[in-house]
Design a protein around this motif. Structure first.
Motif, PDB file in Angstrom:
ATOM      1  N   ASP A  23       0.974  -1.278   0.078  1.00  0.00           N
ATOM      2  CA  ASP A  23       0.139  -0.078  -0.064  1.00  0.00           C
ATOM      3  C   ASP A  23       0.713   1.105  -0.138  1.00  0.00           C
ATOM      4  O   ASP A  23       0.266   2.391   0.019  1.00  0.00           O
ATOM      5  N   TRP A  24       2.303   1.259   0.102  1.00  0.00           N
ATOM      6  CA  TRP A  24       3.152   2.389   0.261  1.00  0.00           C
ATOM      7  C   TRP A  24       2.775   3.286   1.248  1.00  0.00           C
ATOM      8  O   TRP A  24       2.852   4.496   1.001  1.00  0.00           O
ATOM      9  N   ARG A  25       2.280   2.822   2.316  1.00  0.00           N
ATOM     10  CA  ARG A  25       2.038   3.499   3.471  1.00  0.00           C
ATOM     11  C   ARG A  25       3.088   3.465   4.625  1.00  0.00           C
ATOM     12  O   ARG A  25       3.322   2.199   4.925  1.00  0.00           O
ATOM     13  N   ILE A  26       3.556   4.493   5.108  1.00  0.00           N
ATOM     14  CA  ILE A  26       4.372   4.442   6.248  1.00  0.00           C
ATOM     15  C   ILE A  26       3.705   3.990   7.466  1.00  0.00           C
ATOM     16  O   ILE A  26       2.568   4.355   7.862  1.00  0.00           O
ATOM     17  N   ASN A  27       4.214   3.009   8.191  1.00  0.00           N
ATOM     18  CA  ASN A  27       3.610   2.045   9.235  1.00  0.00           C
ATOM     19  C   ASN A  27       4.440   1.935  10.463  1.00  0.00           C
ATOM     20  O   ASN A  27       3.831   1.553  11.427  1.00  0.00           O
TER      21      ASN A  27
END
Length: 505
Positions: A281-285
């Motif tokens: 999802d190319w989301r920083i988590n």
């Protein structure tokens, strides 16, 4: 009897003339194009190390044998010498075809048009002609001495064959050992280990390789770090990925992205901050908290980062490993990078990690050395590139009362770029080796390949300039070599000469 005697005389004369023509033509051709001949010998998989003196010795011997053959008094010696030399040439070709690491291009005047197998047959024919001429040239006065005379001659032929064969084998074994382990800066260029496959125009020169995962290539951009370009192995299926992240008030200065396995990492050592996200999802988590200041960082796995910082005495460069946990751990190994001048510029280089070998690799820019450590940061071994630059040729000036440093006399990087895939280390070297063609150097970037399992040099190959003569970055996979050259992304297909050297760990 008179007819038989004349036939023998004519045969000996004809064979001697053939050898004279062959040796004189070959020797003159070598001398007329001596530089090219020496370069070709330097690329030989058998004689590379000895090319400097063999290049002179072979044509001189050929001319001396030709002189012996035209003087009736010394013709017999000339025929034996011709037999010995042709045996050496034949054994040389046989080893090239069956035991050498690669088969070079054919060379040598009229023989240049021959394949190696045809050349082998050609040499065998001349060996047979030499044997027949030697036997016909025997002088037997009594019938009862013929058998003993023939037996003695055949023993002599067997002895010369053994001696000539042994001489070539010893040269081969010695040359191979020196080339791979004590290389005197001689490169070998096997035919086409990597072939151009495709290229695309990136339009801008701010791209770099972020990584390779699941048969996808990822490009980062210094000017727009939140956007990642994803392509397939053949530079098709272009996709733009937007990193989902709100940096808030973080004072980023130089943000870069790295891809490892199923994760991407957003890093800036000047803050210092490292963030991790998923490729799905190319989301920083996640933020990897407690990271030290650094100027180089390469992910080892989801929780470990190898980095370089100026944390040593007088701000000298050191390598370390950061481990993300509830209580972050940082391990410095200040002995990995060795100071020669200032410990900052002289230790500058490329930081890499081989996922398959579980090894950290650091290649110095300004000296012929690389360092290999395990994933915990402990030294495994030190290796050398084949150039002769043991000490960094730079001068460093001290600024602001000893608190800042700058290179007052910059040197060009010997090992300008490097990449690793499994056990193979690829180094773009800017130094010209012995017996190398100047024209090839002017049109291409030379890549030297090293086997990290054996800590030795394998061979080299050129990457030719496209629309630019500036190589920006390298990335290698099991099937391809990727290069950013100016504004272009270029892909080369790795052939068998390279792929067979890749060893799974």
């Amino acid at each position: 009897m008179k007819l038989r005697f004349n036939f023998k005389s004519v045969f000996i004369e004809a064979v001697s003339l053939l050898f004279v023509l062959l040796f004189v033509y070959a020797a003159i051709a070598k001398f007329l194009d001596f530089e090219n001949f020496q370069i070709q010998l330097g690329q030989s998989p058998l004689l590379s190390v000895f090319a400097s003196w063999i290049a002179w010795l072979v044509p001189i011997i050929e001319l001396l044998i030709a002189i012996l053959l035209v003087i009736p008094k010394f013709r017999n010696i000339g025929l034996w010498a011709s037999f010995s030399l042709m045996i050496m040439f034949t054994v040389y070709i046989f080893i090239v075809l069956h035991y050498s690491s690669f088969v070079p291009c054919s060379c040598g005047g009229i023989l240049e048009k021959m394949s190696w197998n045809v050349h082998l047959i050609f040499n065998i024919i001349f060996v047979i002609l030499a044997v027949a001429a030697i036997l016909f040239n025997m002088k037997i006065k009594q019938t009862n001495t013929a058998r003993a005379k023939y037996l003695k001659t055949f023993k002599g032929l067997a002895g010369i064959t053994a001696f000539s064969t042994l001489a070539v084998v010893i040269l081969f074994l010695s040359s191979e050992n020196i080339m791979h382990n004590e290389n005197p800066f001689i490169r070998r260029f096997p035919p086409h280990p990597a072939e151009f496959s495709n290229a695309i125009d990136l339009k801008f020169n701010s791209f770099y390789f972020a990584g390779f995962s699941n048969k996808r290539l990822y490009l980062g951009n210094f000017t727009t770090p939140s956007k990642i370009i994803s392509l397939n192995e053949n530079l098709g299926d272009w996709q733009v990925k937007n990193i989902q992240f709100d940096p808030k008030d973080i004072p980023f200065k130089i943000v870069t992205t790295a891809v490892r396995d199923s994760f991407f990492y957003l890093v800036d050592g000047s803050v210092p901050k490292i963030f991790r996200g998923s490729l799905t999802d190319w989301r920083i988590n996640k933020e990897l908290k407690g990271t030290p200041y650094f100027n180089r960082a390469v992910p080892i796995d989801s929780n470990n980062i190898v980095f370089r910082s100026n944390n040593g005495r007088k701000l000298t460069s050191v390598l370390g490993v950061y481990t993300a946990a509830e209580t972050p751990a940082i391990h410095y190994n200040k002995k990995l990078l060795q100071q020669q001048i200032d410990g900052i510029f002289d230790t500058d280089g490329t930081l890499l990690y081989s996922e398959k070998m579980h090894k950290i690799i650091y290649v110095y820019y300004y000296r012929n050395e690389f360092v290999v450590a395990d994933k915990s940061g402990f030294l495994s071994f030190r290796g050398n590139t084949i150039d002769t630059t043991k000490y960094a040729k730079i001068k460093v000036a001290t600024l602001k009362n000893g608190t800042q440093y700058a290179m007052s006399s910059p040197s060009y990087a010997i090992n300008a770029h490097a990449a690793v895939w499994q056990n193979l280390l690829y180094v773009h070297s800017t130094a010209k080796g012995r017996f190398e063609s100047k024209s090839v150097r002017e049109k291409s970037f030379v890549i030297d390949v090293y086997d990290l399992n054996k800590n030795n040099y394998l061979f080299s190959f050129p990457i030719y300039h496209t629309s630019s003569d500036k190589l920006v970055s390298l990335l290698v996979t099991d099937a391809h070599l990727y290069a950013i050259i100016g504004n272009e992304l270029v892909v080369y297909e790795l052939r068998d000469a390279l792929r067979k050297e890749i060893k799974s760990i």
